[in-house]
Structure formats: structure tokens, C-alpha cells
Design an enzyme around this catalytic site. Structure first.
Site, short mmCIF file in Angstrom:
data_model
loop_
_atom_site.label_atom_id
_atom_site.label_comp_id
_atom_site.label_asym_id
_atom_site.label_seq_id
_atom_site.Cartn_x
_atom_site.Cartn_y
_atom_site.Cartn_z
CE1 TYR A 177 -3.54 2.69 1.15
CE2 TYR A 177 -1.89 3.29 2.79
CZ TYR A 177 -3.06 3.56 2.12
OH TYR A 177 -3.76 4.71 2.41
CE LYS A 181 -3.40 5.39 -1.31
NZ LYS A 181 -4.47 6.10 -2.03
#
Length: 271
Positions: A177, A181
Site C-alpha cells: 500500500y 501511494k
């Protein structure tokens, strides 16, 4: 005098007030996405609420907006499928008769915030990162690219990407994740540079744990308390506070801002 023959950069100061805009929020049916939709509704924008699986929640939110005098359309689309994204923009234009002027890339594809069960650095497979790259980076690219014809028509556009403060404060091993990002932050800056001459501003708003969304609903109260104690303001950020910051990047007040990452977490991370 008409400016039809003016160069693209002549449009760079175009800045529609939010109450004249059509705003598309990906993953807008629930959680943070729903808070973002509500924040833009309160600013007077017309809204496209994208969802993938949360049809009932998205339709209920659209109905609630309309019941309070606003305009909203819920549209299903998988942001990892470019044709689906283009169809969503076509549906928005058909409904509202004008192009989308601001997009918020909020959708989070197939990820569970379960820190105790995440794969550690010595066991995670690259496929986990690739899956998040497809959703976070690929999804944002598809949305931005599908929005560009409308941005060119308007002479400006706003892209607001949703990031995370885990770049600077990696307290949870969300390797896939966080890496995705971080890549989205790089895309934010390179796209800001490339699209600036067309009057398109591309920015990111990053937060941490929010009190409370679907993603954080299982978080123990002790964790919220520990985070609050670590912030200068002694609080955990709410979805509504985070969403309010997002609207700034769609407003004329941010017309000189692009390629930036604003961290909204009550001062936990100071970048």
C-alpha cells in the site's frame, strides 16, 4: 475579443468556483469517499459518485444529495479498466451536459487494513505490490487520462490524489500500500509538470488513521488514544476534517498550487 487562438498556457489561471464545478470522486460510495462527496456537496458542486461494489451505499448517497437540493449521479466503474472509466465519464457528460472539472482519486482496490496480519518484508511477494500499483497508480492514470478531453474543453482541470502519511511515518508494515501511494506521489508531481501548460493542477492530500471510517472501524480505542497523544493538537483526524482540506485544491484559492502533497493529520507528521 475571443481567445480561441490563445496558447494553452493562457488558460492556466482559469479557476471555476466549486459551486460551478462537476466533481468526480472515485470510491465515493462509503468511508472517506462519502465524506469527500459530502464536503463538495456543501460547497455547491455537482457530483459523480463512483463505486465498484458499493452500489447500494452510492445510490443512497446520491439520493440524499438530491433530496437536499443537490445534483449527484452514482456510476459503477472499475478504475483498473480504462474502458470502464471512459464509459463513466461518458455517463457523467450525458447526465450533466458538461465535462468533469475536478477528479478525486480516492478508490482503494482490494486492500485490507489489518496491520497484525500483513506480510513482513522478508515474505511479501512482488505480486502484492503489483496489485496495489495497478489499483492506485493505474487507476489514477486511467481517471486522469479519461478526464483530459473535458479539461481541454474547459481550459483547466483539478486532480486531487489521496496519499498517506506512512511515507514519512511507516509505523505499520503496509509495504504494498505504502509503495503504491509513494509512486502515486511521484506521478502527482510528474503529471503536474506535464499538464501544467494546459491549466491542469495535480496535487495530493495525505492522511493517516481517521476516526472513524470503514477501514478504521476495527481499530482499538487505545490506538486512537496513542495517536492523539502524539499529535501537537491532541486529536485524531476525522474524515470530515480531511475532506475539507481536499476541497481547497478544487477551489480558486489554490490556483497557484500544483505538484504538492499536503499532510492532514493534526501535525503527527510535519513534512
Amino acid at each position: 475579443m475571443s481567445n480561441v487562438h490563445a496558447p494553452a498556457h493562457a488558460h492556466a489561471t482559469n479557476a471555476l468556483p466549486i459551486d460551478e464545478q462537476l466533481v468526480l470522486v472515485t470510491g465515493g460510495g462509503r468511508g472517506l469517499g462519502a465524506a469527500i462527496v459530502k464536503a463538495f456537496f456543501h460547497e455547491g458542486a455537482d457530483l459523480v459518485i463512483n463505486y465498484r461494489f458499493s452500489a447500494d451505499a452510492a445510490e443512497e448517497l446520491a439520493e440524499a444529495v438530491r433530496a437536499r437540493g443537490g445534483n449527484a449521479l452514482a456510476v459503477e466503474a472499475d478504475v483498473t479498466d480504462f474502458r470502464s472509466v471512459v464509459a463513466m465519464f461518458d455517463a457523467a457528460r450525458a447526465e450533466f451536459g458538461r465535462p468533469v472539472s475536478t477528479v478525486v482519486n480516492n478508490a482503494l482496490v482490494d486492500f485490507s487494513f489489518n496491520g497484525d496480519e500483513r506480510e513482513r518484508a522478508d515474505e511479501i511477494a512482488f505480486e502484492s505490490l503489483a496489485q496495489q500499483f495497478r489499483g492506485t497508480v493505474g487507476g489514477a492514470m486511467h481517471v486522469i487520462q479519461a478526464a483530459m478531453s473535458g479539461f481541454r474543453e474547459i481550459g483547466s482541470g483539478r486532480v486531487i490524489n489521496i496519499g498517506t502519511n506512512l511515507f514519512q511515518h511507516p509505523v505499520v508494515p503496509y509495504h504494498d500500500y505504502t509503495a503504491a501511494k509513494a509512486a502515486l506521489l511521484s506521478l502527482t508531481r510528474t503529471f503536474a509538470k506535464d499538464l501544467g501548460p494546459l491549466g491542469v493542477r495535480v496535487n495530493m492530500v495525505s492522511g493517516g488513521l481517521l476516526r472513524t471510517t470503514d477501514a478504521s472501524s476495527a481499530t482499538p480505542e487505545s490506538v486512537f488514544d496513542a495517536i492523539a497523544a502524539s499529535t501537537p493538537l491532541g486529536r485524531v483526524t476525522t474524515p470530515e476534517e480531511f475532506a475539507s482540506a481536499i476541497t481547497f485544491f478544487a477551489s480558486p484559492a489554490s490556483r497557484a498550487v500544483t505538484g504538492q502533497n499536503l499532510v492532514v493529520d493534526n501535525g503527527l507528521v510535519m513534512d
